[in-house]
Design a protein around this motif. Sequence first.
Motif, PDB file in Angstrom:
ATOM      1  N   THR A 119     118.065  62.557 115.583  1.00  0.00           N
ATOM      2  CA  THR A 119     118.393  62.154 114.325  1.00  0.00           C
ATOM      3  C   THR A 119     118.548  60.740 113.911  1.00  0.00           C
ATOM      4  O   THR A 119     118.854  60.006 114.762  1.00  0.00           O
ATOM      5  CB  THR A 119     119.469  63.095 113.804  1.00  0.00           C
ATOM      6  N   THR A 120     118.617  60.406 112.794  1.00  0.00           N
ATOM      7  CA  THR A 120     118.945  59.235 112.348  1.00  0.00           C
ATOM      8  C   THR A 120     120.516  58.771 112.791  1.00  0.00           C
ATOM      9  O   THR A 120     120.816  57.548 112.882  1.00  0.00           O
ATOM     10  CB  THR A 120     118.993  58.957 110.799  1.00  0.00           C
ATOM     11  N   ALA A 127     127.446  59.469 115.787  1.00  0.00           N
ATOM     12  CA  ALA A 127     127.840  60.248 117.225  1.00  0.00           C
ATOM     13  C   ALA A 127     126.910  61.433 117.476  1.00  0.00           C
ATOM     14  O   ALA A 127     126.212  62.028 116.695  1.00  0.00           O
ATOM     15  CB  ALA A 127     129.048  60.938 116.867  1.00  0.00           C
ATOM     16  N   ALA A 128     126.880  61.594 119.004  1.00  0.00           N
ATOM     17  CA  ALA A 128     126.217  62.838 119.302  1.00  0.00           C
ATOM     18  C   ALA A 128     127.178  63.996 119.042  1.00  0.00           C
ATOM     19  O   ALA A 128     128.162  64.150 119.130  1.00  0.00           O
ATOM     20  CB  ALA A 128     125.826  62.808 120.979  1.00  0.00           C
ATOM     21  N   VAL A 136     122.522  66.901 119.692  1.00  0.00           N
ATOM     22  CA  VAL A 136     121.995  66.138 118.717  1.00  0.00           C
ATOM     23  C   VAL A 136     122.213  64.962 119.313  1.00  0.00           C
ATOM     24  O   VAL A 136     123.428  64.479 119.471  1.00  0.00           O
ATOM     25  CB  VAL A 136     122.586  66.597 117.385  1.00  0.00           C
ATOM     26  N   LEU A 137     121.078  64.088 119.218  1.00  0.00           N
ATOM     27  CA  LEU A 137     121.139  62.757 119.693  1.00  0.00           C
ATOM     28  C   LEU A 137     120.721  61.890 118.704  1.00  0.00           C
ATOM     29  O   LEU A 137     119.770  61.955 118.169  1.00  0.00           O
ATOM     30  CB  LEU A 137     120.417  62.511 121.070  1.00  0.00           C
ATOM     31  N   PRO A 138     121.618  60.686 118.276  1.00  0.00           N
ATOM     32  CA  PRO A 138     121.085  59.614 117.144  1.00  0.00           C
ATOM     33  C   PRO A 138     120.160  58.559 117.874  1.00  0.00           C
ATOM     34  O   PRO A 138     120.325  58.442 118.987  1.00  0.00           O
ATOM     35  CB  PRO A 138     122.398  59.219 116.837  1.00  0.00           C
ATOM     36  N   VAL A 142     120.564  56.767 121.766  1.00  0.00           N
ATOM     37  CA  VAL A 142     119.406  56.838 122.587  1.00  0.00           C
ATOM     38  C   VAL A 142     118.911  55.313 123.083  1.00  0.00           C
ATOM     39  O   VAL A 142     118.625  55.082 124.182  1.00  0.00           O
ATOM     40  CB  VAL A 142     118.502  57.857 122.240  1.00  0.00           C
ATOM     41  N   ALA A 143     118.616  54.625 121.992  1.00  0.00           N
ATOM     42  CA  ALA A 143     118.181  53.362 122.218  1.00  0.00           C
ATOM     43  C   ALA A 143     119.024  52.205 122.861  1.00  0.00           C
ATOM     44  O   ALA A 143     118.554  51.449 123.537  1.00  0.00           O
ATOM     45  CB  ALA A 143     117.684  52.732 120.645  1.00  0.00           C
ATOM     46  N   LYS A 144     120.087  52.388 122.534  1.00  0.00           N
ATOM     47  CA  LYS A 144     121.122  51.495 122.973  1.00  0.00           C
ATOM     48  C   LYS A 144     122.019  51.622 124.171  1.00  0.00           C
ATOM     49  O   LYS A 144     122.222  50.874 124.681  1.00  0.00           O
ATOM     50  CB  LYS A 144     122.188  50.876 121.631  1.00  0.00           C
ATOM     51  N   ARG A 145     122.073  52.854 124.558  1.00  0.00           N
ATOM     52  CA  ARG A 145     123.013  52.968 125.505  1.00  0.00           C
ATOM     53  C   ARG A 145     122.182  53.029 127.000  1.00  0.00           C
ATOM     54  O   ARG A 145     120.942  53.388 127.123  1.00  0.00           O
ATOM     55  CB  ARG A 145     123.446  54.497 125.818  1.00  0.00           C
TER      56      ARG A 145
END
Length: 173
Positions: A119-120, A127-128, A136-138, A142-145
């Motif tokens: 999701t956005t 938050a996940a 649900v993963l924002p 995902v991009a920054k961790r």
Amino acid sequence: WLACMSVGGGPRAAGAESFPDPLPLAAGTQVRFAPVAEGRAALGREDRFVRALSPWDRQARLRTDREVSTKEFLDFVAGEVVPWEAEAQHKVAAALTGVRERLRGWSLPLPETILFVLTTGKEEGGAAYCRERTIVLPQPVVAKRPGPALEQLLLHELFHLVSAADADLRDRL
């Protein structure tokens, strides 16, 4: 199993709605990346989490002071689902490799299939979270961790699934 991240022998096109076969996680449990339509259906459904929300909770998530119906809230949440890009799938699959190693030897009450929805993040403050058998993963998470932090997050979310499935274990923990 990262090799299974391409479909039909080649990499998938950006934004395409094709997905790898389910990925093994633990004995009797697999993970699937949800296409947008399936993710929207999962998050647009009333469940225990949604029924537990107060009117204020719905207002806060939509950032408004007006009344927000359950239907409006569910439409909002479902509308935040976005397509999985190949890069995000690869990153989550790589983190799952570490998770799978950590779960080896444990017999946990995990569902047969766990659905991963992207999701956005606007629907839950970035938050996940879990809803029934869905993690649900924002996108920004995902991009920054980095990989190890994403692995820890996935373990955290899996703990929620385990504790929801086994009240005795939850109470002991």
